[in-house]
Design a protein around this motif. Structure first.
Motif, PDB file in Angstrom:
ATOM      1  N   UNK A 134      58.873  64.218  -1.963  1.00 17.75           N
ATOM      2  CA  UNK A 134      57.709  63.341  -2.144  1.00 17.75           C
ATOM      3  C   UNK A 134      57.960  61.975  -1.522  1.00 17.75           C
ATOM      4  N   UNK A 135      59.208  61.525  -1.552  1.00 18.81           N
ATOM      5  CA  UNK A 135      59.549  60.246  -0.950  1.00 18.81           C
ATOM      6  C   UNK A 135      59.225  60.187   0.523  1.00 18.81           C
ATOM      7  N   UNK A 136      59.307  61.307   1.193  1.00 16.30           N
ATOM      8  CA  UNK A 136      58.967  61.353   2.621  1.00 16.30           C
ATOM      9  C   UNK A 136      57.487  61.061   2.841  1.00 16.30           C
ATOM     10  N   UNK A 196      45.274  66.276  -2.018  1.00 17.03           N
ATOM     11  CA  UNK A 196      45.717  67.557  -2.569  1.00 17.03           C
ATOM     12  C   UNK A 196      46.537  68.311  -1.524  1.00 17.03           C
ATOM     13  N   UNK A 197      46.176  68.149  -0.256  1.00 15.34           N
ATOM     14  CA  UNK A 197      46.935  68.810   0.816  1.00 15.34           C
ATOM     15  C   UNK A 197      48.377  68.301   0.837  1.00 15.34           C
ATOM     16  N   UNK A 198      48.569  67.010   0.614  1.00 13.34           N
ATOM     17  CA  UNK A 198      49.919  66.445   0.561  1.00 13.34           C
ATOM     18  C   UNK A 198      50.712  67.092  -0.566  1.00 13.34           C
ATOM     19  N   UNK A 199      50.090  67.231  -1.736  1.00 12.93           N
ATOM     20  CA  UNK A 199      50.785  67.856  -2.862  1.00 12.93           C
ATOM     21  C   UNK A 199      51.100  69.320  -2.581  1.00 12.93           C
ATOM     22  N   UNK A 200      50.189  70.008  -1.936  1.00 18.56           N
ATOM     23  CA  UNK A 200      50.415  71.411  -1.586  1.00 18.56           C
ATOM     24  C   UNK A 200      51.586  71.527  -0.608  1.00 18.56           C
ATOM     25  N   UNK A 201      51.660  70.616   0.339  1.00 16.18           N
ATOM     26  CA  UNK A 201      52.771  70.597   1.297  1.00 16.18           C
ATOM     27  C   UNK A 201      54.087  70.339   0.579  1.00 16.18           C
ATOM     28  N   UNK A 202      54.082  69.370  -0.339  1.00 16.35           N
ATOM     29  CA  UNK A 202      55.286  69.068  -1.119  1.00 16.35           C
ATOM     30  C   UNK A 202      55.700  70.299  -1.923  1.00 16.35           C
ATOM     31  N   UNK A 203      54.728  70.943  -2.570  1.00 12.04           N
ATOM     32  CA  UNK A 203      54.988  72.142  -3.366  1.00 12.04           C
ATOM     33  C   UNK A 203      55.657  73.215  -2.504  1.00 12.04           C
ATOM     34  N   UNK A 204      55.107  73.466  -1.334  1.00 12.72           N
ATOM     35  CA  UNK A 204      55.674  74.483  -0.435  1.00 12.72           C
ATOM     36  C   UNK A 204      57.108  74.138  -0.044  1.00 12.72           C
ATOM     37  N   UNK A 205      57.338  72.892   0.331  1.00 21.94           N
ATOM     38  CA  UNK A 205      58.675  72.495   0.773  1.00 21.94           C
ATOM     39  C   UNK A 205      59.698  72.546  -0.358  1.00 21.94           C
ATOM     40  N   UNK A 206      59.275  72.141  -1.533  1.00 22.73           N
ATOM     41  CA  UNK A 206      60.192  72.128  -2.679  1.00 22.73           C
ATOM     42  C   UNK A 206      60.621  73.541  -3.049  1.00 22.73           C
ATOM     43  N   UNK A 207      59.675  74.439  -3.173  1.00 20.60           N
ATOM     44  CA  UNK A 207      60.011  75.784  -3.633  1.00 20.60           C
ATOM     45  C   UNK A 207      60.607  76.666  -2.539  1.00 20.60           C
ATOM     46  N   UNK A 208      60.546  76.212  -1.294  1.00 21.93           N
ATOM     47  CA  UNK A 208      61.220  76.922  -0.209  1.00 21.93           C
ATOM     48  C   UNK A 208      62.579  76.297   0.109  1.00 21.93           C
ATOM     49  N   UNK A 209      62.947  75.252  -0.616  1.00 20.95           N
ATOM     50  CA  UNK A 209      64.228  74.585  -0.411  1.00 20.95           C
ATOM     51  C   UNK A 209      65.366  75.602  -0.585  1.00 20.95           C
ATOM     52  N   UNK A 237      52.850  53.591   4.235  1.00 18.51           N
ATOM     53  CA  UNK A 237      51.400  53.733   4.295  1.00 18.51           C
ATOM     54  C   UNK A 237      50.790  53.715   2.901  1.00 18.51           C
ATOM     55  N   UNK A 238      51.501  54.241   1.935  1.00 14.53           N
ATOM     56  CA  UNK A 238      50.937  54.378   0.596  1.00 14.53           C
ATOM     57  C   UNK A 238      51.545  53.417  -0.416  1.00 14.53           C
ATOM     58  N   UNK A 239      52.828  53.210  -0.325  1.00 17.74           N
ATOM     59  CA  UNK A 239      53.577  52.567  -1.392  1.00 17.74           C
ATOM     60  C   UNK A 239      52.944  51.275  -1.894  1.00 17.74           C
ATOM     61  N   UNK A 240      52.575  50.380  -1.029  1.00 15.61           N
ATOM     62  CA  UNK A 240      52.082  49.083  -1.464  1.00 15.61           C
ATOM     63  C   UNK A 240      50.569  49.022  -1.557  1.00 15.61           C
ATOM     64  N   UNK A 241      49.923  50.175  -1.439  1.00 17.13           N
ATOM     65  CA  UNK A 241      48.473  50.152  -1.465  1.00 17.13           C
ATOM     66  C   UNK A 241      47.889  50.793  -2.721  1.00 17.13           C
ATOM     67  N   UNK A 242      48.719  51.347  -3.587  1.00 18.13           N
ATOM     68  CA  UNK A 242      48.194  51.982  -4.790  1.00 18.13           C
ATOM     69  C   UNK A 242      47.464  50.995  -5.675  1.00 18.13           C
ATOM     70  N   UNK A 243      48.034  49.820  -5.855  1.00 16.08           N
ATOM     71  CA  UNK A 243      47.426  48.875  -6.784  1.00 16.08           C
ATOM     72  C   UNK A 243      46.083  48.359  -6.276  1.00 16.08           C
ATOM     73  N   UNK A 244      45.864  48.366  -4.986  1.00 11.78           N
ATOM     74  CA  UNK A 244      44.595  47.878  -4.453  1.00 11.78           C
ATOM     75  C   UNK A 244      43.547  48.978  -4.376  1.00 11.78           C
ATOM     76  N   UNK A 245      43.900  50.192  -4.800  1.00 14.99           N
ATOM     77  CA  UNK A 245      42.955  51.292  -4.800  1.00 14.99           C
ATOM     78  C   UNK A 245      42.763  51.931  -3.434  1.00 14.99           C
ATOM     79  N   UNK A 246      43.608  51.621  -2.491  1.00 15.55           N
ATOM     80  CA  UNK A 246      43.480  52.209  -1.160  1.00 15.55           C
ATOM     81  C   UNK A 246      43.947  53.658  -1.187  1.00 15.55           C
TER      82      UNK A 246
END
Length: 136
Positions: A38-40, A60-73, A46-55
């Motif tokens: 997820x850190x990648x 869901x695609x990002x989470x799906x990609x993370x899910x695939x990479x994690x369980x295929x590790x 791009x995201x880290x400093x923009x959460x508080x401003x609502x950007x």
């Protein structure tokens, strides 16, 4: 996060104490792998400093990609038996798989059996948002 229906102790002939230890070990391992993968996607500036401003939030695609990479590790797969790995709820096992993949993730979900990746990435995002808010 854990799919209890995937475990039928009688069918798999598993010692409950050994299973509990194996699940605890796999859970800790999974948390570390999810944080790394997820850190990648979340700590790239791009995201880290923009959460508080609502950007822009992760999609869901990002989470799906993370899910695939994690369980295929490879390491995760080698360290933990298939029976143990199959107990973790994945996106394909949940109602979240029907979401519009390009929409920002709704972190307010509190359904039963949420995917492990959703729960752990949500905790990371919320921690990052808290860190940013306290720095401001």
């Amino acid at each position: 996060m854990i799919n209890d229906s995937a475990l039928d102790l009688d069918v798999h002939d598993i010692n409950p104490v050994a299973l509990e230890r194996a699940l605890r070990s796999a859970s800790l391992d999974l948390q570390q792998i999810i944080a790394t993968v997820a850190g990648r996607y979340l700590d790239n500036g791009r995201h880290r400093h923009r959460y508080s401003s609502g950007a822009r939030l992760p999609t869901w695609r990002t989470l799906l990609t993370i899910d695939d990479q994690v369980f295929e590790n490879r390491g995760f797969r080698a360290r933990h038996d298939e029976t143990v790995r199959s107990t973790f709820v994945r996106f394909g096992d949940s109602r979240l798989s029907a979401m519009d993949l390009d929409e920002p993730v709704d972190w307010r979900r509190d359904d039963d059996n949420l995917p492990a990746v959703y729960l752990l990435v949500r905790a990371l995002v919320q921690a990052n948002a808290t860190d940013v808010a306290t720095q401001d």
